[in-house]
Design an enzyme around this catalytic site. Structure first.
Site, mmCIF file in Angstrom:
data_model
loop_
_atom_site.group_PDB
_atom_site.id
_atom_site.type_symbol
_atom_site.label_atom_id
_atom_site.label_comp_id
_atom_site.label_asym_id
_atom_site.label_seq_id
_atom_site.Cartn_x
_atom_site.Cartn_y
_atom_site.Cartn_z
ATOM 1 N N GLY A 244 -40.329 -8.022 -13.559
ATOM 2 C CA GLY A 244 -39.626 -6.972 -13.205
ATOM 3 C C GLY A 244 -38.163 -7.391 -12.686
ATOM 4 O O GLY A 244 -37.203 -6.403 -12.544
ATOM 5 N N ASP A 245 -37.986 -8.512 -12.313
ATOM 6 C CA ASP A 245 -36.711 -8.924 -11.607
ATOM 7 C C ASP A 245 -35.636 -8.872 -12.397
ATOM 8 O O ASP A 245 -35.434 -9.277 -13.385
ATOM 9 C CB ASP A 245 -37.018 -10.500 -11.083
ATOM 10 C CG ASP A 245 -35.814 -11.078 -10.194
ATOM 11 O OD1 ASP A 245 -35.881 -10.972 -9.313
ATOM 12 O OD2 ASP A 245 -34.916 -11.368 -10.760
ATOM 13 N N ALA A 246 -34.508 -8.056 -11.779
ATOM 14 C CA ALA A 246 -33.450 -7.600 -12.392
ATOM 15 C C ALA A 246 -32.717 -8.741 -12.880
ATOM 16 O O ALA A 246 -32.023 -8.911 -13.752
ATOM 17 C CB ALA A 246 -32.746 -6.660 -11.467
#
Length: 292
Positions: A244-246
């Site tokens: 999920g890390d942008a």
DNA sequence: CTCCAGGGCAAAT
DNA sequence: ATTTGCCATGGA
């Protein structure tokens, strides 16, 4: 203070410039001070006091300047902080077999996983960093640290203890522009660590990374991203992925020329080419985002 | 103005 | 079980 002691190290597959770049990155962070090509820091010591030290270096050379009586503690700390004990040879081998990664590896060769040795600091930083831009996140952290942390002789702060933060009410953190939720999460984690319910030792006793991850996720405010991020930066797991890390997603899109976000499975599948080094690839992806 | 940043929770479908 | 709204703020 007695005469400073200098320890000189030459470390294979290590780049002082790359590591210092990652630590600093141009953000204001009162947990260290960068002056020119040197980094000053302060840490708590086992005798309940604190000590300061300076890092200098060039290429694969690292000099650690510290108080003689704390030499071993500082060396141990720096070894964890800059991940100096990592044997990097197999990562280089894997990188050389992966065309889409080779250029990044060569560009940032010697960059190590910059750790956050203090578990509470890592958890706090993961909570603070959720969903806001990094600049604002560093502002929040600096306000927290300068208000509740300890300031050492060289002006650098040491991250506050869980016990200090556990005593706070959310309203006090909202004054620092924490959201209500972030304030609750942070105080909750501080409580868990202050009471000993959660600790580095307990986490390390769990064998699998899955068990470690599940334990962290059981706390309010710690989801998949935070749990894996903390395992990576505090514990030093290199086979975890901060799903999920942008930044990770944007780097992946850029490298593979995608217009849509890859899902977790796509990232997992690609990173399976780097067994045991998934986190290091993500680190190099993060690094690549700062090059235009 | 809208959208997005190193997400995650809780309420609503 | 899956989707949606919300959070605090600043920059693009």
């Amino acid at each position: 203070m007695s005469k400073p002691l200098i320890t000189d190290l030459n470390i294979p597959l290590f780049s002082f410039e790359e590591c210092i770049w990652y630590i600093d990155r141009g953000f204001y962070d009162c947990l260290h001070i960068r002056t020119g090509n040197a980094i000053e820091k302060a840490i708590s010591t086992d005798d309940g006091r604190s000590t300061t030290f300076t890092l200098e270096g060039h290429g694969n050379h690292l000099s650690i300047i510290c108080e003689p009586e704390y030499r071993q503690e500082v060396l141990d700390y720096v070894s964890i902080w800059l991940d100096l004990n990592r044997e990097m040879g197999s990562f280089e081998s894997l990188a050389s077999e992966e065309p889409k990664f080779m250029a990044l590896y060569k560009a940032y060769r010697g960059l190590r996983l910059i750790r956050i040795p203090d578990l509470f600091e890592a958890l706090a930083w993961s909570i603070i960093g959720q969903q806001i831009n990094l600049n604002f996140a560093y502002q929040l952290k600096s306000r927290l640290v300068s208000k509740y942390g300890f300031q050492a002789d060289n002006g650098v702060y040491i991250f506050p203890d869980p016990g200090t933060i556990a005593e706070l009410q959310p309203a006090e953190l909202k004054k620092l522009q924490f959201s209500q939720r972030k304030a609750e999460y942070l105080i909750g984690i501080a409580n868990a660590m202050a009471t000993g319910q959660l600790s580095r030792e307990k986490l390390m006793k769990l064998k699998s990374v899955e068990a470690k991850c599940n334990t962290l996720i059981s706390y309010r405010g710690i989801g998949p991203w935070s749990a894996n991020y903390v395992l990576m930066r505090a514990i030093g797991c290199t086979n975890v992925i901060p799903h999920g890390d942008a930044g990770m997603i944007n780097a992946y899109k850029k490298i593979f020329g995608l217009s849509q976000k890859p899902d977790n499975q796509e990232i997992i599948t690609y990173l399976s080419h780097f067994p045991g080094w998934q986190s290091y690839v993500v680190l190099y992806w993060w690094r690549s985002l700062s090059d235009k």
